[in-house]
Each structure stands twice: as C-alpha cells, then as structure tokens.
Design an enzyme around this catalytic site. Structure first.
Site, PDB file in Angstrom:
ATOM      1  N   SER A  52      -9.225 -10.265 -12.814  1.00  0.00           N
ATOM      2  CA  SER A  52      -9.523 -11.560 -13.421  1.00  0.00           C
ATOM      3  C   SER A  52      -9.044 -11.590 -14.864  1.00  0.00           C
ATOM      4  CB  SER A  52     -11.039 -11.753 -13.388  1.00  0.00           C
ATOM      5  OG  SER A  52     -11.415 -12.792 -14.247  1.00  0.00           O
ATOM      6  N   ILE A  83     -11.222 -17.470  -2.220  1.00  0.00           N
ATOM      7  CA  ILE A  83      -9.824 -17.034  -2.361  1.00  0.00           C
ATOM      8  C   ILE A  83      -9.409 -16.236  -1.117  1.00  0.00           C
ATOM      9  CG2 ILE A  83      -8.144 -15.881  -3.852  1.00  0.00           C
ATOM     10  CD1 ILE A  83     -10.163 -16.218  -6.161  1.00  0.00           C
ATOM     11  N   PHE A 116     -10.967  -8.384  -2.083  1.00  0.00           N
ATOM     12  CA  PHE A 116     -11.640  -9.479  -2.801  1.00  0.00           C
ATOM     13  C   PHE A 116     -13.142  -9.252  -2.927  1.00  0.00           C
ATOM     14  CE2 PHE A 116      -8.121 -11.720  -0.573  1.00  0.00           C
ATOM     15  CZ  PHE A 116      -7.515 -12.330  -1.653  1.00  0.00           C
ATOM     16  N   ASP A 149     -16.337  -8.822   5.894  1.00  0.00           N
ATOM     17  CA  ASP A 149     -17.138  -9.623   4.960  1.00  0.00           C
ATOM     18  C   ASP A 149     -18.600  -9.410   5.320  1.00  0.00           C
ATOM     19  OD1 ASP A 149     -18.326 -11.935   3.534  1.00  0.00           O
ATOM     20  OD2 ASP A 149     -16.241 -12.554   3.283  1.00  0.00           O
ATOM     21  N   TYR A 205     -20.472  -8.647 -14.796  1.00  0.00           N
ATOM     22  CA  TYR A 205     -19.459  -9.008 -13.791  1.00  0.00           C
ATOM     23  C   TYR A 205     -18.063  -8.671 -14.324  1.00  0.00           C
ATOM     24  CZ  TYR A 205     -15.731 -11.942 -12.107  1.00  0.00           C
ATOM     25  OH  TYR A 205     -14.498 -12.361 -11.697  1.00  0.00           O
ATOM     26  N   PHE A 234      -6.445 -16.544 -13.181  1.00  0.00           N
ATOM     27  CA  PHE A 234      -7.015 -17.457 -14.167  1.00  0.00           C
ATOM     28  C   PHE A 234      -8.070 -18.293 -13.423  1.00  0.00           C
ATOM     29  CE2 PHE A 234      -5.213 -16.360 -18.254  1.00  0.00           C
ATOM     30  CZ  PHE A 234      -4.484 -15.258 -17.836  1.00  0.00           C
ATOM     31  N   LYS A 240     -14.861  -5.671 -13.323  1.00  0.00           N
ATOM     32  CA  LYS A 240     -13.409  -5.847 -13.112  1.00  0.00           C
ATOM     33  C   LYS A 240     -12.636  -4.847 -13.981  1.00  0.00           C
ATOM     34  CE  LYS A 240     -13.535  -9.174 -10.105  1.00  0.00           C
ATOM     35  NZ  LYS A 240     -13.199  -8.877  -8.711  1.00  0.00           N
ATOM     36  N   ASP A 263     -20.624  -4.269   5.350  1.00  0.00           N
ATOM     37  CA  ASP A 263     -20.779  -4.203   3.903  1.00  0.00           C
ATOM     38  C   ASP A 263     -20.000  -2.995   3.405  1.00  0.00           C
ATOM     39  OD1 ASP A 263     -22.007  -3.806   1.301  1.00  0.00           O
ATOM     40  OD2 ASP A 263     -23.473  -5.282   2.020  1.00  0.00           O
ATOM     41  N   LEU A 264     -19.296  -3.153   2.307  1.00  0.00           N
ATOM     42  CA  LEU A 264     -18.522  -2.016   1.782  1.00  0.00           C
ATOM     43  C   LEU A 264     -19.439  -0.885   1.317  1.00  0.00           C
ATOM     44  CD1 LEU A 264     -15.645  -3.719  -0.262  1.00  0.00           C
ATOM     45  CD2 LEU A 264     -15.684  -3.044   2.135  1.00  0.00           C
TER      46      LEU A 264
END
Ligand code: UFG
Length: 340
Positions: free
Chosen positions: A125, A13, A81, A32, A152, A181, A156, A59-60
């Site tokens: 999500s 995405i 993302f 990324d 996971y 979706f 979110k 890396d975050l």
C-alpha cells in the site's frame, strides 16, 4: 497452464483480480476465511467470466490446512491479498492485526518455500510512504516507518521488510511488491464491487451509501489542508485497472526479475469535494455533506509517480474518474444491500 493461488480472493481487490486472471486464461484457486467477504462473490465471478474458480474456505493462520491445499493443487504463483485493513480498528486491536496479517503471511511463505513455489505478488500500500516529503511519490521514496501512525500500515511495512530479507537470503524467489494508491470503482457489469461490513471507513463506499439513502450525509474530514480546496487529495485508481496491474506483475515475475516494487496509481489526485461532485454526476443526485474535524493520521496530498510501472510493466491506468464513479454507482444501486 498456470495455476494462481489468490489469498483473499473474495475481497474487493481480490475478486476483481480473480476476474482479470480468469479472463487472461489463468486457473484460479481462491483461499478466503470470509471474515470480511461473502462466498456469493464466487457465483458472481463465474457469471461474469463463465469460468470456474476453485475455492477453499480456510484461514492462513491454519498452517496445516494451507499445506493440504498445496499438496492437492499444482500452484505456480501466489497473489497475496488476505489481510485485515481497517486503519482505526487496527489502533484498537493491534495484536489481532499483527497476528492475522504477519502470522498469516509467515504461514503462507513457509508453505510456499516447503513446496518450492517462490513466485509471489504482494498486496502492499501507498501507506508505507507515511507522510511523504513531496508528491508525486516514487518507489525510491523512503519507507516512512516513523510517520505511519497505525498498526495496519505497519503490517504492510513489516511484510515488505520480511520479503526483502527473504529475497536477500534466497535469490531464487521472484517477488512483486505492489503499492496501491486508492482503489475505487467496480466491475462494469455491476456484479461485483466493494462491500464493507458496517459503516465504511473509506470515502467512496461512504459516498455511495449516502447516494443510495443508507447514510445521511458525508463527513468531509477537514477543509483546511494545504490543497487547492482545502480537502484531502488522493490518487484514486479504478479497481479493474488495479486488477490488470496484477496480471502485468505476474508476467514480469515469469522473467525472473528477483524482487521488484511498483506503485499502482494514476498519477492524478482528486480532492474529497471533487470526488463528491463527480459522484453526484454519476448518480444524478445531490450528495449532502458537511465539513467535519480532520481525521487523525490523515495527510494533505498523496499521489503516485506511475512511471516505473509504465516503463517496466507496460501498466497504465485507463479508466478515468467518471468511469470510476459510474461503475461504483452501478454496483451500489444494483446491490444496495451488498451480496445477499
Ligand atoms: N474522507 C472523508 N470522509 C470520509 C472518509 C474519508 O472526508 O468519510 C477523506 C479522508 O480524509 C481522505 C480521503 O477522503 O482525505 C480518502 O480517505 P480514505 O479513507 O478513502 O483513504 P485513505 O487515503 O485515508 O487510505 C486508503 C486506504 C489505506 C491505504 C491508503 C493508501 O484506506 O488502507 O489509502 O494511500 F493505505
């Protein structure tokens, strides 16, 4: 000129959104860590848009690296993302998921706050709705922490909760929670698309790999659901439509709306068998499938009420199921081994 930081911009995405941002005239800075993506994506993005993307392989989880980027770049908004996203893997290594998704987001938010960048689009999500009582699903449906069966999905929900609390404490933030979706399809150039590591968990990339001959047969997880043909029904949305939803969300944030939440879906559901049939039409081949056991945690039917995004963002998905399958097939057949 606005500079948008895109975390996870090399992913499925993220890469499509980067293309839409560049085409809309934004400058894009991608971060990324490439754990689940390839740097080659950037060349493809530049080929499609004829524009440059600034890239940091970071890396975050590395707060210092993140801060250094903020010191070098003038960032106006962030689209976040970057996350691990495999449902079954998250049940096996939950701590890795919590650390990566939650700690990574906290680092990002701390750096944003420190640098006074308080405009964020978060990649949430439809999974936050768990097993909804009815469909279509509107944004005011309860967040179903108790029916979300995997870590996971819980990350979110936890991040959404954090963002709501942060906004409550400091209303100078502008935050869009976008609840996706089922994104499928690919950019129509066939240059970028979904490129999962190993055997795909999701239906579309699995069907595409059967079509290209890499996998033998699709397992249809259950044909005794309470749906017209007994197989699971989902709201599939073309990834380029989804990407365009992010541009609309950024435009909305410029009007200082505070914290806003939108479903990004089409409002139409398709069953697993309908998807297989549509993909057969797109690729001109028979897709072998067999009925298998239900997959744990799956629900019968999930589709969006997309009205709020239409009214408040002017967002409407334009690309239908035929286009989703055609574009996914073009990507898969042009790149049978992904980005290599
Ligand atoms: N399915 C199969 N065979 C497969 C894979 C999937 O029959 O090999 C079925 C599933 O049972 C389901 C449908 O295809 O009925 C869609 O499954 P996906 O795995 O493609 O997608 P999910 O709806 O399960 O989940 C996706 C994302 C989640 C996200 C959710 C939001 O993977 O991250 O959509 O609705 F949270």
């Amino acid at each position: 000129m606005s500079n948008i930081l895109v975390t996870g911009g090399c992913g499925f995405i993220g890469s499509h959104t980067t293309v839409s941002l560049l085409e809309a005239g934004y400058n894009v800075i991608v971060i990324d860590n490439l754990v689940n993506s390839s740097k080659k994506v950037l060349e493809r993005i530049e080929k499609i848009t004829k524009k440059n993307v600034k890239f940091y392989q970071e890396d975050l989880l590395d707060g210092k690296a993140l801060n250094d980027i903020y010191e070098k770049e003038e960032i106006t908004s962030v689209i976040h993302f970057a996350a691990l996203k495999a449902v079954s893997e998250s049940c096996e290594i939950p701590l890795v998921y919590f650390n990566n998704n939650i700690t990574g987001t906290i680092n990002l938010l701390k750096t944003m706050e420190r640098n006074n960048v308080k405009s964020l689009v978060f990649s949430s999500s439809a999974t936050v709705y768990g097993k909804p009582a009815t469909v279509p699903i509107s944004e005011d449906f309860p967040i179903a922490a108790l029916t979300v069966s995997n870590p996971y999905g819980r990350t979110k929900i936890m991040i959404e909760d954090m963002l709501r609390d942060i906004y409550k404490a400091d209303s100078t933030w502008n935050i869009a929670l976008l609840r996706y979706f089922n994104p499928i399809g690919a950019h129509e150039s066939g240059e970028i698309g979904e490129n999962p590591n190993g055997i795909p968990n999701n239906l579309l990339p699995y069907v595409a790999k059967v079509a290209v001959g890499e996998l033998e047969c699709v397992n249809v997880y259950g044909d005794d659901y309470d749906t017209p043909d007994g197989t699971g029904v989902r709201d599939y949305i073309h990834v380029v439509d989804l990407a365009e939803g992010h541009i609309k969300a950024l435009e909305k944030l410029k009007t200082n709306p505070g914290l806003v939440t939108y479903n990004l879906g089409t409002g139409t559901g398709y069953s697993v068998l309908e998807i297989i049939k549509n993909f057969e039409k797109a690729c001109g081949k028979k897709i072998p499938y067999k009925i298998a056991e239900r997959r744990k945690g799956d629900i019968d039917t999930c589709y969006a009420n997309p009205e709020k995004a239409r009214l408040e963002l002017g967002f409407e998905a334009k690309r239908g199921i035929d286009k989703m399958c055609e574009d996914a097939w073009r990507w898969q057949s042009k790149n049978p081994k992904g980005y290599c």
